[in-house]
Scaffold this motif. Structure first.
Motif, PDB file in Angstrom:
ATOM      1  N   GLU A 485       0.811  -1.212   0.000  1.00 20.80           N
ATOM      2  CA  GLU A 485       0.000   0.000   0.000  1.00 20.80           C
ATOM      3  C   GLU A 485       0.847   1.266   0.000  1.00 20.80           C
ATOM      4  OE1 GLU A 485      -2.442  -0.325   3.424  1.00 20.80           O
ATOM      5  OE2 GLU A 485      -3.613  -2.030   2.678  1.00 20.80           O
ATOM      6  N   LEU A 486       2.077   1.164   0.509  1.00 19.91           N
ATOM      7  CA  LEU A 486       2.921   2.355   0.610  1.00 19.91           C
ATOM      8  C   LEU A 486       4.362   1.998   0.283  1.00 19.91           C
ATOM      9  CD1 LEU A 486       3.397   5.349   1.460  1.00 19.91           C
ATOM     10  CD2 LEU A 486       3.790   4.478   3.792  1.00 19.91           C
ATOM     11  N   VAL A 487       4.976   2.801  -0.603  1.00 17.87           N
ATOM     12  CA  VAL A 487       6.385   2.640  -0.947  1.00 17.87           C
ATOM     13  C   VAL A 487       7.162   3.806  -0.348  1.00 17.87           C
ATOM     14  CG1 VAL A 487       8.080   2.714  -2.821  1.00 17.87           C
ATOM     15  CG2 VAL A 487       6.004   1.346  -3.071  1.00 17.87           C
ATOM     16  N   THR A 488       8.229   3.500   0.361  1.00 14.05           N
ATOM     17  CA  THR A 488       9.120   4.523   0.897  1.00 14.05           C
ATOM     18  C   THR A 488      10.435   4.477   0.135  1.00 14.05           C
ATOM     19  OG1 THR A 488       8.148   4.330   3.113  1.00 14.05           O
ATOM     20  CG2 THR A 488      10.324   5.346   2.954  1.00 14.05           C
ATOM     21  N   LEU A 489      10.859   5.623  -0.383  1.00 13.87           N
ATOM     22  CA  LEU A 489      12.120   5.733  -1.125  1.00 13.87           C
ATOM     23  C   LEU A 489      13.048   6.667  -0.366  1.00 13.87           C
ATOM     24  CD1 LEU A 489      10.610   6.345  -4.690  1.00 13.87           C
ATOM     25  CD2 LEU A 489      11.420   4.160  -3.767  1.00 13.87           C
ATOM     26  N   ILE A 490      14.274   6.206  -0.111  1.00 14.23           N
ATOM     27  CA  ILE A 490      15.283   7.047   0.542  1.00 14.23           C
ATOM     28  C   ILE A 490      16.495   7.104  -0.379  1.00 14.23           C
ATOM     29  CG2 ILE A 490      16.697   7.402   2.593  1.00 14.23           C
ATOM     30  CD1 ILE A 490      14.708   5.691   4.147  1.00 14.23           C
ATOM     31  N   ARG A 502      11.195   9.682 -10.982  1.00  9.28           N
ATOM     32  CA  ARG A 502      10.958   8.642 -11.978  1.00  9.28           C
ATOM     33  C   ARG A 502      10.317   7.418 -11.330  1.00  9.28           C
ATOM     34  NH1 ARG A 502      15.412   5.752 -16.059  1.00  9.28           N
ATOM     35  NH2 ARG A 502      14.272   3.770 -16.278  1.00  9.28           N
ATOM     36  N   LEU A 503      10.808   7.038 -10.156  1.00  6.86           N
ATOM     37  CA  LEU A 503      10.260   5.852  -9.499  1.00  6.86           C
ATOM     38  C   LEU A 503       8.843   6.100  -8.997  1.00  6.86           C
ATOM     39  CD1 LEU A 503      13.425   4.652  -7.543  1.00  6.86           C
ATOM     40  CD2 LEU A 503      12.541   3.793  -9.718  1.00  6.86           C
ATOM     41  N   GLU A 504       8.562   7.320  -8.513  1.00  6.61           N
ATOM     42  CA  GLU A 504       7.201   7.644  -8.087  1.00  6.61           C
ATOM     43  C   GLU A 504       6.238   7.544  -9.270  1.00  6.61           C
ATOM     44  OE1 GLU A 504       8.047  11.511  -6.399  1.00  6.61           O
ATOM     45  OE2 GLU A 504       7.650  10.753  -4.388  1.00  6.61           O
ATOM     46  N   SER A 505       6.673   8.054 -10.433  1.00  9.04           N
ATOM     47  CA  SER A 505       5.852   7.969 -11.629  1.00  9.04           C
ATOM     48  C   SER A 505       5.633   6.519 -12.050  1.00  9.04           C
ATOM     49  CB  SER A 505       6.520   8.748 -12.773  1.00  9.04           C
ATOM     50  OG  SER A 505       5.785   8.630 -13.969  1.00  9.04           O
ATOM     51  N   HIS A 506       6.668   5.704 -11.950  1.00 14.13           N
ATOM     52  CA  HIS A 506       6.573   4.293 -12.303  1.00 14.13           C
ATOM     53  C   HIS A 506       5.555   3.581 -11.413  1.00 14.13           C
ATOM     54  CE1 HIS A 506       7.877   0.305 -13.626  1.00 14.13           C
ATOM     55  NE2 HIS A 506       7.919  -0.054 -12.336  1.00 14.13           N
ATOM     56  N   VAL A 507       5.574   3.864 -10.134  1.00 11.72           N
ATOM     57  CA  VAL A 507       4.631   3.223  -9.213  1.00 11.72           C
ATOM     58  C   VAL A 507       3.202   3.666  -9.527  1.00 11.72           C
ATOM     59  CG1 VAL A 507       3.897   3.057  -6.797  1.00 11.72           C
ATOM     60  CG2 VAL A 507       6.334   2.905  -7.379  1.00 11.72           C
ATOM     61  N   ARG A 508       3.003   4.969  -9.786  1.00 10.41           N
ATOM     62  CA  ARG A 508       1.662   5.465 -10.096  1.00 10.41           C
ATOM     63  C   ARG A 508       1.089   4.804 -11.355  1.00 10.41           C
ATOM     64  NH1 ARG A 508       3.757  10.558  -8.924  1.00 10.41           N
ATOM     65  NH2 ARG A 508       3.991  10.956 -11.177  1.00 10.41           N
ATOM     66  N   ALA A 513      -3.381   2.401  -6.682  1.00 10.41           N
ATOM     67  CA  ALA A 513      -3.710   2.482  -5.247  1.00 10.41           C
ATOM     68  C   ALA A 513      -2.511   2.277  -4.333  1.00 10.41           C
ATOM     69  CB  ALA A 513      -4.812   1.485  -4.894  1.00 10.41           C
ATOM     70  N   VAL A 514      -1.307   2.467  -4.857  1.00  8.11           N
ATOM     71  CA  VAL A 514      -0.101   2.396  -4.026  1.00  8.11           C
ATOM     72  C   VAL A 514       0.461   3.813  -3.884  1.00  8.11           C
ATOM     73  CG1 VAL A 514       2.231   1.486  -3.787  1.00  8.11           C
ATOM     74  CG2 VAL A 514       0.426   0.049  -4.742  1.00  8.11           C
ATOM     75  N   ASP A 515       0.602   4.287  -2.648  1.00  4.81           N
ATOM     76  CA  ASP A 515       1.161   5.613  -2.396  1.00  4.81           C
ATOM     77  C   ASP A 515       2.683   5.535  -2.310  1.00  4.81           C
ATOM     78  OD1 ASP A 515      -1.338   6.850  -2.277  1.00  4.81           O
ATOM     79  OD2 ASP A 515      -1.578   6.287  -0.158  1.00  4.81           O
ATOM     80  N   THR A 516       3.334   6.652  -2.583  1.00  4.19           N
ATOM     81  CA  THR A 516       4.795   6.716  -2.522  1.00  4.19           C
ATOM     82  C   THR A 516       5.219   7.949  -1.734  1.00  4.19           C
ATOM     83  OG1 THR A 516       4.907   5.716  -4.721  1.00  4.19           O
ATOM     84  CG2 THR A 516       6.920   6.715  -3.876  1.00  4.19           C
ATOM     85  N   ASP A 524      24.808   8.570   2.139  1.00  5.80           N
ATOM     86  CA  ASP A 524      24.617   7.157   2.447  1.00  5.80           C
ATOM     87  C   ASP A 524      25.427   6.299   1.479  1.00  5.80           C
ATOM     88  OD1 ASP A 524      23.718   4.724   3.316  1.00  5.80           O
ATOM     89  OD2 ASP A 524      21.607   5.068   2.842  1.00  5.80           O
ATOM     90  N   GLU A 525      25.957   5.184   1.971  1.00  2.89           N
ATOM     91  CA  GLU A 525      26.715   4.275   1.120  1.00  2.89           C
ATOM     92  C   GLU A 525      25.815   3.649   0.059  1.00  2.89           C
ATOM     93  OE1 GLU A 525      30.067   0.858   1.863  1.00  2.89           O
ATOM     94  OE2 GLU A 525      28.227   0.765   3.039  1.00  2.89           O
ATOM     95  N   ALA A 526      24.565   3.349   0.411  1.00  3.62           N
ATOM     96  CA  ALA A 526      23.601   2.794  -0.543  1.00  3.62           C
ATOM     97  C   ALA A 526      22.920   3.946  -1.278  1.00  3.62           C
ATOM     98  CB  ALA A 526      22.564   1.952   0.182  1.00  3.62           C
ATOM     99  N   PRO A 527      22.964   3.978  -2.611  1.00  2.00           N
ATOM    100  CA  PRO A 527      22.344   5.104  -3.323  1.00  2.00           C
ATOM    101  C   PRO A 527      20.834   5.160  -3.161  1.00  2.00           C
ATOM    102  CG  PRO A 527      23.133   3.429  -4.854  1.00  2.00           C
ATOM    103  CD  PRO A 527      23.666   3.067  -3.524  1.00  2.00           C
ATOM    104  N   LEU A 528      20.189   4.005  -2.908  1.00  2.73           N
ATOM    105  CA  LEU A 528      18.736   3.995  -2.753  1.00  2.73           C
ATOM    106  C   LEU A 528      18.325   2.893  -1.789  1.00  2.73           C
ATOM    107  CD1 LEU A 528      15.984   5.146  -3.820  1.00  2.73           C
ATOM    108  CD2 LEU A 528      15.976   3.219  -5.419  1.00  2.73           C
ATOM    109  N   ARG A 529      17.411   3.244  -0.891  1.00  2.00           N
ATOM    110  CA  ARG A 529      16.792   2.271   0.013  1.00  2.00           C
ATOM    111  C   ARG A 529      15.283   2.317  -0.215  1.00  2.00           C
ATOM    112  NH1 ARG A 529      20.589   0.644   3.938  1.00  2.00           N
ATOM    113  NH2 ARG A 529      22.429   2.004   3.960  1.00  2.00           N
ATOM    114  N   ILE A 530      14.655   1.150  -0.172  1.00  2.00           N
ATOM    115  CA  ILE A 530      13.229   1.025  -0.493  1.00  2.00           C
ATOM    116  C   ILE A 530      12.520   0.260   0.615  1.00  2.00           C
ATOM    117  CG2 ILE A 530      11.541   0.118  -2.147  1.00  2.00           C
ATOM    118  CD1 ILE A 530      13.751   0.230  -4.271  1.00  2.00           C
TER     119      ILE A 530
END
Length: 533
Positions: A485-490, A502-508, A513-516, A524-530
């Motif tokens: 139901e919810l995606v968190t992007l860091i 771009r990722l928010e648009s991809h999810v939409r 019905a999935v919020d971002t 951060d050492e990791a470029p993206l956390r989900i």
């Protein structure tokens, strides 16, 4: 009980010493008046021994894979190396050198008297201007007493003799150092060394040493006496990779910049400790000598003020471990006290205990946010409980799980209900991160090459790609195929501009019905956390 220091005995000694310092840490902190009355000697010794114990445990863990046991020399060298890289403060640095001296001789098959003699010698040589009435005097007396033991081959008898010699020397320290006499206390560093030697006695002889309690006749100087008027303002500590010649020049330069100079180590790796007014100059001197890292700079006045009596504790707080400054700010905004876990430098349990103390609450929810910190966090929670704090450890495995738990945290409800809600939120959150492969290797998703983008889901490599955004989209699709139901992007500072948009648009477009929600992760050492809830 063993009468020699084999690998198992070294392991037991580290564990016993850590346990004893944990019990006596506050008492040792309270009598800390020399060289600076910053009330942290017990804590620094605890953190130093904790690092030594972790290194020994790592050696045993490596041998368990092959169903073998480490050699005595391997265990004792690991103990010394762990203490070196984790040494804190003046006394912790000296203790690391004492352990290094013991390791030199014990690894070569020497008996305990020779090891204690070498330890005292190396420690004294490491201090630019040795002062009597300190941990150095106690170590020297322990070595002398051990050398006079009539049964040098009996580690139990030698350890008891060393302990008694150290105890007598410790009681004499107020007569050797005026600042101790004025405060009516013994030397804090020497008191900590006595605790470590007491653990050695219990390990090799099975005999418990009598409990000892120090009395503080006079309070330590107030915080404003620590700093420019009463001595250098800063403590600077760093690890240094450098050769012997460069370190010799460094000693001379640092000796001219400040005092309490201790340089320990060898074989290209050193731990440097000095008190100075110009912290930048001390670090620059290290840069000229070699490669300094794990640099710690402490302002004495600020540290002393932090140790001063505080306000009435709040009812509840959250302590969270975070992998980057950006997430530290995010969690702090949600009311959490944070502990930063830098790449390759996981926090020790002592740091987590300090964070619990800083939170200053009767009830604390601890979020380790890393599966590798499970035991460390459990030890910190146990220590805090002995200090009267009610601690609940939620075994979060990633920062996004910690953020999910914080989102449902309500200090106003019953503690158990709050913990259950936070645990449920964390458990319902799947986590992923994007990383860049450093070398060719086998993974659960196949063979990757250096420079490939790795998509890890719940800790395992699930996707191998060449483009960060495209790989992230694939990871999101796999995670959302199981619902959400919810995606968190860091996104870290190193992530390409426009990545989260771009990722928010991809999810939409692909998952109705999935919020971002997106956050800045900082350096951060990791470029993206989900996270997917």
């Amino acid at each position: 009980m063993p009468q020699t220091l084999d690998a198992v005995a070294v392991r037991s000694w580290c564990a016993r010493a850590l346990d004893a310092l944990g019990r006596e840490r506050e008492e040792i902190d309270a009598i800390n008046v020399y060289p600076v009355a910053d009330a942290d000697t017990g804590t620094n010794l605890y953190l130093t021994v904790e690092s030594a114990a972790r290194a020994v445990e790592a050696v045993f863990a490596a041998h368990e894979v092959g169903s073998s046991s480490p050699a005595p020399g391997e265990a004792v060298r690991a103990m010394a190396h762990g203490a070196l890289i984790g040494a804190r403060g003046n006394s912790g640095t000296i203790l690391a050198q004492l352990l290094r001296g013991m390791a030199e001789r014990l690894a070569d098959g020497d008996e305990l008297p020779g090891a204690l003699r070498r330890a005292a010698q190396l420690a004294r040589e490491a201090v630019a201007h040795p002062v009597e009435g300190t941990i150095l005097s106690v170590a020297g007396a322990a070595a002398d007493a051990a050398g006079a033991c009539t049964a040098p081959e009996d580690a139990g008898a030698v350890a008891k003799a060393a302990y008694e010699g150290a105890r007598t020397a410790l009681d004499a320290t107020p007569g050797q150092l005026e600042v101790l006499a004025r405060a009516g206390v013994v030397d804090a560093g020497g008191r900590g060394l006595l605790t470590v030697l007491g653990a050695l006695v219990e390990t090799v002889s099975g005999a418990a040493v009598p409990a000892r309690h120090e009395r503080v006749a006079h309070p330590a100087p107030p915080p404003e006496q620590c700093g420019a008027e009463g001595g250098p303002a800063f403590e600077v500590i760093y690890l240094l990779e450098a050769d012997d010649a460069a370190v010799s020049r460094l000693r001379t330069r640092l000796d001219g910049l400040g005092d309490s100079l201790v340089v320990v180590g060898g074989d290209g790796l050193w731990n440097v400790h000095v008190h100075v007014d110009d912290a930048g100059a001390a670090v620059e001197a290290g840069v000229e000598a070699g490669r300094p890292y794990r640099i710690r700079i402490t302002h004495f006045a600020a540290a002393a003020a932090a140790a001063a009596p505080r306000r009435e504790p709040v009812q509840r707080a959250v302590v969270a471990v975070v992998p980057a400054e950006g997430m530290a700010a995010l969690c702090a905004e949600a009311g959490a006290t944070t502990v930063l876990a830098r790449p390759g430098e996981p926090p020790a349990s002592g740091e987590l205990v300090d964070a619990i103390r800083r939170a200053h609450a009767r009830e604390v929810v601890l979020l380790p946010n890393d599966p590798d910190l499970r035991h460390t966090a459990a030890a910190a929670a146990e220590q805090a409980r002995t200090e009267g704090v009610r601690v609940a450890l939620i075994p979060t495995r990633a920062a996004v799980q910690g953020i999910a738990a914080l989102a449902v945290h309500e200090p106003g409800r019953r503690f158990d209900e709050d913990v259950v809600a936070m645990t449920a939120a964390a458990g319902a959150t799947r986590y992923a991160e994007l990383a860049v492969a450093e070398r060719q290797s086998w993974t659960t998703a196949g063979v990757c090459q250096a420079g490939d983008i790795l998509g890890l889901i719940d800790g395992d490599v699930a996707v191998i790609g060449h483009d960060l955004a495209a790989t992230a989209e694939t990871v999101l699709d796999r995670m959302l195929s199981a619902g959400g139901e919810l995606v968190t992007l860091i996104a870290a500072d190193s992530a390409p501009a426009g990545l989260t948009a771009r990722l928010e648009s991809h999810v939409r477009e692909t998952h109705l019905a999935v919020d971002t929600v997106a956050y800045a992760g900082g350096a951060d050492e990791a470029p993206l956390r989900i996270g997917v809830e």
